[in-house]
Scaffold this motif. Structure first.
Motif: not given
Length: 129
Positions: A106-118
Motif C-alpha cells: 500500500k505504501k508503494d502504491v501511494n508513493i509515486p516514482s520520481n518520474a511521475e512526480d516530475a
C-alpha cells in the motif's frame, strides 16, 4: 511487581469466551467454576513464564522466545500442547508477514516514482500558466 495476587488473573471476559467456545451449546458453568478456571489458567501462565525465563537465562538470553516456551512445555511434560501451539504460531507468523507485506505494498502504491512526480509537477505548472 504486583500489589494484589488478583491482578495476575486473566480477564473474566476472556475466560468466559474460552469456556463458552469449549463447551457444547446449552452447557453452563457456575461463577465459582469460572473463577477457578481463571485462577488455574493464570497460575499455569505464570509457571510456564517463570520456567521459560530460567531457561532463557541459562542460555544467556534476556528475552523469552516462542522456542523457549515450546521447550519449556516439553520439559514440563506438556508435549501434547506443542503440535497445536506450533501450528497456531505458524499461522500467527504468516498473518503478521502478510499484514506487513500488505502495508508495504500500500505504501508503494501511494508513493509515486520520481518520474511521475516530475510529470505531475510539469503538468501542474502548465495548467497554472
Amino acid at each position: 511487581m504486583v500489589e494484589r495476587i488478583e491482578d495476575l488473573n486473566l480477564p473474566n471476559a476472556v475466560i468466559t469466551r474460552l469456556i463458552k467456545d469449549a463447551l457444547p451449546d446449552g452447557a453452563s458453568v457456575s461463577k465459582e467454576a469460572r473463577a477457578s478456571i481463571a485462577r488455574a489458567a493464570s497460575v499455569f501462565a505464570i509457571f510456564v513464564t517463570s520456567t521459560s525465563t530460567a531457561l532463557a537465562h541459562k542460555q544467556n538470553h534476556k528475552t523469552i522466545t516462542a522456542k523457549d516456551i515450546l521447550e519449556t512445555l516439553s520439559k514440563l511434560d506438556f508435549e501434547s500442547f506443542i503440535p497445536s501451539l506450533s501450528q497456531d504460531l505458524e499461522a500467527y507468523r504468516k498473518m503478521v508477514k502478510d499484514k506487513k507485506e500488505s502495508k508495504a505494498s500500500k505504501k508503494d502504491v501511494n508513493i509515486p516514482s520520481n518520474a511521475e512526480d516530475a510529470t505531475k509537477a510539469t503538468n501542474n505548472e502548465s495548467a497554472n500558466e
